[in-house]
Design a protein around this motif. Structure first.
Motif, PDB file in Angstrom:
ATOM      1  N   GLU A   1      12.109  -1.576   5.558  1.00  0.00           N
ATOM      2  CA  GLU A   1      11.238  -1.044   6.604  1.00  0.00           C
ATOM      3  C   GLU A   1      10.333   0.058   6.048  1.00  0.00           C
ATOM      4  O   GLU A   1       9.150   0.143   6.413  1.00  0.00           O
ATOM      5  N   ALA A   2      10.845   0.876   5.138  1.00  0.00           N
ATOM      6  CA  ALA A   2      10.024   1.931   4.526  1.00  0.00           C
ATOM      7  C   ALA A   2       8.857   1.317   3.760  1.00  0.00           C
ATOM      8  O   ALA A   2       7.722   1.797   3.842  1.00  0.00           O
ATOM      9  N   VAL A   3       9.114   0.242   3.002  1.00  0.00           N
ATOM     10  CA  VAL A   3       8.034  -0.430   2.265  1.00  0.00           C
ATOM     11  C   VAL A   3       7.018  -1.021   3.240  1.00  0.00           C
ATOM     12  O   VAL A   3       5.797  -0.908   3.050  1.00  0.00           O
ATOM     13  N   ARG A   4       7.506  -1.619   4.312  1.00  0.00           N
ATOM     14  CA  ARG A   4       6.597  -2.218   5.301  1.00  0.00           C
ATOM     15  C   ARG A   4       5.711  -1.155   5.952  1.00  0.00           C
ATOM     16  O   ARG A   4       4.523  -1.366   6.174  1.00  0.00           O
ATOM     17  N   GLU A   5       6.321  -0.010   6.279  1.00  0.00           N
ATOM     18  CA  GLU A   5       5.539   1.071   6.899  1.00  0.00           C
ATOM     19  C   GLU A   5       4.503   1.614   5.923  1.00  0.00           C
ATOM     20  O   GLU A   5       3.361   1.894   6.302  1.00  0.00           O
ATOM     21  N   LEU A   6       4.913   1.771   4.671  1.00  0.00           N
ATOM     22  CA  LEU A   6       3.985   2.276   3.655  1.00  0.00           C
ATOM     23  C   LEU A   6       2.800   1.326   3.490  1.00  0.00           C
ATOM     24  O   LEU A   6       1.637   1.746   3.473  1.00  0.00           O
ATOM     25  N   ARG A   7       3.109   0.048   3.377  1.00  0.00           N
ATOM     26  CA  ARG A   7       2.044  -0.944   3.187  1.00  0.00           C
ATOM     27  C   ARG A   7       1.072  -0.952   4.372  1.00  0.00           C
ATOM     28  O   ARG A   7      -0.154  -0.940   4.193  1.00  0.00           O
ATOM     29  N   ALA A   8       1.634  -0.947   5.580  1.00  0.00           N
ATOM     30  CA  ALA A   8       0.779  -0.994   6.768  1.00  0.00           C
ATOM     31  C   ALA A   8      -0.122   0.240   6.852  1.00  0.00           C
ATOM     32  O   ALA A   8      -1.298   0.158   7.221  1.00  0.00           O
ATOM     33  N   TRP A   9       0.432   1.385   6.476  1.00  0.00           N
ATOM     34  CA  TRP A   9      -0.351   2.632   6.497  1.00  0.00           C
ATOM     35  C   TRP A   9      -1.465   2.584   5.456  1.00  0.00           C
ATOM     36  O   TRP A   9      -2.609   2.959   5.729  1.00  0.00           O
TER      37      TRP A   9
ATOM     38  N   MET B   1      -2.967   0.107   4.366  1.00  0.00           N
ATOM     39  CA  MET B   1      -3.989  -0.885   4.718  1.00  0.00           C
ATOM     40  C   MET B   1      -4.977  -0.342   5.743  1.00  0.00           C
ATOM     41  O   MET B   1      -5.972  -0.991   6.062  1.00  0.00           O
ATOM     42  N   GLU B   2      -4.707   0.856   6.263  1.00  0.00           N
ATOM     43  CA  GLU B   2      -5.596   1.444   7.267  1.00  0.00           C
ATOM     44  C   GLU B   2      -6.889   1.940   6.623  1.00  0.00           C
ATOM     45  O   GLU B   2      -6.980   2.068   5.403  1.00  0.00           O
ATOM     46  N   PRO B   3      -7.887   2.250   7.443  1.00  0.00           N
ATOM     47  CA  PRO B   3      -9.228   2.516   6.914  1.00  0.00           C
ATOM     48  C   PRO B   3      -9.302   3.519   5.762  1.00  0.00           C
ATOM     49  O   PRO B   3     -10.045   3.284   4.813  1.00  0.00           O
ATOM     50  N   GLU B   4      -8.555   4.616   5.819  1.00  0.00           N
ATOM     51  CA  GLU B   4      -8.770   5.623   4.780  1.00  0.00           C
ATOM     52  C   GLU B   4      -8.594   5.040   3.388  1.00  0.00           C
ATOM     53  O   GLU B   4      -9.389   5.280   2.492  1.00  0.00           O
ATOM     54  N   THR B   5      -7.539   4.272   3.188  1.00  0.00           N
ATOM     55  CA  THR B   5      -7.294   3.697   1.860  1.00  0.00           C
ATOM     56  C   THR B   5      -7.650   2.207   1.819  1.00  0.00           C
ATOM     57  O   THR B   5      -8.050   1.703   0.785  1.00  0.00           O
ATOM     58  N   SER B   6      -7.485   1.509   2.913  1.00  0.00           N
ATOM     59  CA  SER B   6      -7.906   0.098   3.048  1.00  0.00           C
ATOM     60  C   SER B   6      -7.461  -0.793   1.896  1.00  0.00           C
ATOM     61  O   SER B   6      -8.257  -1.540   1.353  1.00  0.00           O
ATOM     62  N   ILE B   7      -6.198  -0.693   1.512  1.00  0.00           N
ATOM     63  CA  ILE B   7      -5.782  -1.568   0.408  1.00  0.00           C
ATOM     64  C   ILE B   7      -5.611  -3.000   0.911  1.00  0.00           C
ATOM     65  O   ILE B   7      -5.439  -3.240   2.114  1.00  0.00           O
ATOM     66  N   ALA B   8      -5.669  -3.945  -0.035  1.00  0.00           N
ATOM     67  CA  ALA B   8      -5.325  -5.323   0.301  1.00  0.00           C
ATOM     68  C   ALA B   8      -3.839  -5.381   0.644  1.00  0.00           C
ATOM     69  O   ALA B   8      -3.052  -4.572   0.161  1.00  0.00           O
ATOM     70  N   GLY B   9      -3.458  -6.342   1.452  1.00  0.00           N
ATOM     71  CA  GLY B   9      -2.067  -6.416   1.887  1.00  0.00           C
ATOM     72  C   GLY B   9      -1.131  -7.074   0.889  1.00  0.00           C
ATOM     73  O   GLY B   9       0.058  -7.230   1.172  1.00  0.00           O
ATOM     74  N   ASP B  10      -1.631  -7.451  -0.264  1.00  0.00           N
ATOM     75  CA  ASP B  10      -0.798  -8.184  -1.216  1.00  0.00           C
ATOM     76  C   ASP B  10       0.287  -7.295  -1.822  1.00  0.00           C
ATOM     77  O   ASP B  10       0.042  -6.143  -2.161  1.00  0.00           O
TER      78      ASP B  10
ATOM     79  N   MET C   1      -1.223   1.474  12.647  1.00  0.00           N
ATOM     80  CA  MET C   1       0.064   1.974  12.123  1.00  0.00           C
ATOM     81  C   MET C   1      -0.113   3.404  11.648  1.00  0.00           C
ATOM     82  O   MET C   1      -0.921   3.687  10.784  1.00  0.00           O
ATOM     83  N   PRO C   2       0.648   4.300  12.243  1.00  0.00           N
ATOM     84  CA  PRO C   2       0.579   5.696  11.773  1.00  0.00           C
ATOM     85  C   PRO C   2       1.262   5.827  10.419  1.00  0.00           C
ATOM     86  O   PRO C   2       1.694   4.836   9.835  1.00  0.00           O
ATOM     87  N   ARG C   3       1.337   7.048   9.959  1.00  0.00           N
ATOM     88  CA  ARG C   3       2.079   7.308   8.718  1.00  0.00           C
ATOM     89  C   ARG C   3       3.496   6.771   8.822  1.00  0.00           C
ATOM     90  O   ARG C   3       4.065   6.705   9.916  1.00  0.00           O
ATOM     91  N   PRO C   4       4.090   6.450   7.671  1.00  0.00           N
ATOM     92  CA  PRO C   4       5.512   6.047   7.700  1.00  0.00           C
ATOM     93  C   PRO C   4       6.350   7.068   8.468  1.00  0.00           C
ATOM     94  O   PRO C   4       6.119   8.275   8.366  1.00  0.00           O
ATOM     95  N   SER C   5       7.310   6.564   9.237  1.00  0.00           N
ATOM     96  CA  SER C   5       8.018   7.443  10.165  1.00  0.00           C
ATOM     97  C   SER C   5       8.837   8.517   9.455  1.00  0.00           C
ATOM     98  O   SER C   5       9.080   9.572   9.996  1.00  0.00           O
ATOM     99  N   ARG C   6       9.249   8.234   8.221  1.00  0.00           N
ATOM    100  CA  ARG C   6       9.996   9.252   7.474  1.00  0.00           C
ATOM    101  C   ARG C   6       9.269   9.578   6.176  1.00  0.00           C
ATOM    102  O   ARG C   6       9.809   9.407   5.083  1.00  0.00           O
ATOM    103  N   LEU C   7       8.031  10.009   6.316  1.00  0.00           N
ATOM    104  CA  LEU C   7       7.209  10.350   5.148  1.00  0.00           C
ATOM    105  C   LEU C   7       7.519  11.772   4.689  1.00  0.00           C
ATOM    106  O   LEU C   7       7.577  12.697   5.497  1.00  0.00           O
TER     107      LEU C   7
END
Ligand SMILES: [Zn+2]
Ligand SMILES: [Zn+2]
Length: 324
Positions: free
Chosen positions: A120-128, A130-139, A1-7
């Motif tokens: 959708e903005a929250v979903r994009e933020l969360r997915a981003w 969770m990516e390696p750089e920050t690697s947060i838990a999905g909770d 998942m790339p950055r949120p589409s409207r970041l």
């Protein structure tokens, strides 16, 4: 998942690019907040969201004396994710979890509608995140999971609990988010004196909701909602001067415009109730589908004597509504 589409970065707002807040690595998930004032931003231009975010920062920095705006991120009704403190920063958002969890505040008050784009903005933020750089838990949590607060409001908290925010982006189901309709007949409203065996419409003077499908636009007789919509909820009425034992009925009706008048075209089953000493109360459960160009209203009547004048003096309407 790339950055949120409207970041939107803080530097895009003219803020210093790197927040002066202290560093941390909030890895344990995302905490949802709301701003707790009804801004009606879903029905306003996105520029108003940016203005609101700037005001919030000013309040947090110059009012509260904080290092920066309190939150990590802001998710608006138009689907933008706007940077607050941003990545790898401690927040002033959820006491006890400011350095362990990122915060996302929704541009939302208790009676504001949550839009699909906002989810959708929250979903994009969360997915981003969770990516390696920050690697947060999905909770995903709500602020009230950490502190004693109503934040993020009942509607958003429901979406926290049912997993809506934790879905992958790109999966918004059409119209799966209800609008909340909240309409009152206040003490200052006009009062309807009822004549026996005549259905009388009830006037509701106060609209607390902000969705497009509700109370606006009918001139002298605002409707509870307009079609096309599915709805479910309750209408509660308060009447005075109903002689004890007097039979009354209340019902919701659909109206449609014929020539220049709104006329009743569908009638719900009436709820029967009887007068009592003091004020008389009735609750009408209502649900169904209102077709395009039709509106929903409430009627009440009594079957007592000509001498009595039962009067509708108050009421509340609380619906969830799905625009179709
Ligand atoms: Zn909060
Ligand atoms: Zn916006």
């Amino acid at each position: 998942m790339p950055r949120p589409s409207r970041l939107v970065w803080r530097s895009d707002l003219g803020w210093q690019p790197n927040s002066p807040a202290s560093s941390s690595d909030p890895k344990n998930g995302l905490v949802i907040h709301y701003d707790s004032a009804d801004q009606n931003l879903a029905n306003r231009a996105h520029a108003d969201c940016v203005a609101y975010w700037n005001r919030t920062r000013d309040f947090h920095v110059n009012g509260n004396g904080w290092a920066d705006i309190g939150y990590s991120w802001f998710c608006c009704s138009h689907g933008h994710v706007i940077e607050g403190r941003g990545l790898f920063k401690t927040q002033a958002a959820q006491r006890g979890a400011n350095s362990t969890h990122y915060s996302a505040t929704l541009a939302l008050g208790p009676n504001d509608p949550i839009t699909d784009a906002q989810i959708e903005a929250v979903r994009e933020l969360r997915a981003w995140l969770m990516e390696p750089e920050t690697s947060i838990a999905g909770d995903v949590f709500g602020h009230r999971d950490f502190n004693s607060t109503s934040c993020p409001g009942d509607a958003a908290y429901r979406l926290v609990r049912d997993g809506t925010f934790a879905q992958p982006p790109g999966n918004i189901k059409e119209n799966d988010v209800p609008t909340y309709v909240s309409v009152d007949k206040t003490d200052g409203s006009r009062r309807e004196e009822l004549a026996p065996h005549q259905w009388q419409q009830v006037y509701f003077d106060s609209n607390n909701s902000s969705g497009a499908a509700d109370h606006h636009g009918d001139g002298d007789w605002p409707s509870l909602l307009r079609g096309p919509a599915d709805y479910t909820g309750d209408v509660s009425l308060r009447l005075s001067d109903v002689p004890p034992g007097t039979e009354c009925q209340a019902r919701v009706v659909e109206v449609a415009k014929q020539d220049d008048d709104w006329v009743v075209v569908e009638r719900g089953y009436p709820v029967e109730f009887t007068g009592s000493n003091g004020d008389t109360f009735v609750t009408i459960p209502a649900s169904g589908y209102v077709a395009t160009d039709r509106r929903l209203r409430v009627e009440v009547t009594h079957f007592g004597s000509e001498e009595s004048t039962p009067t509708v003096v108050g009421g509340k309407v609380r619906f969830q509504l799905w625009e179709r």
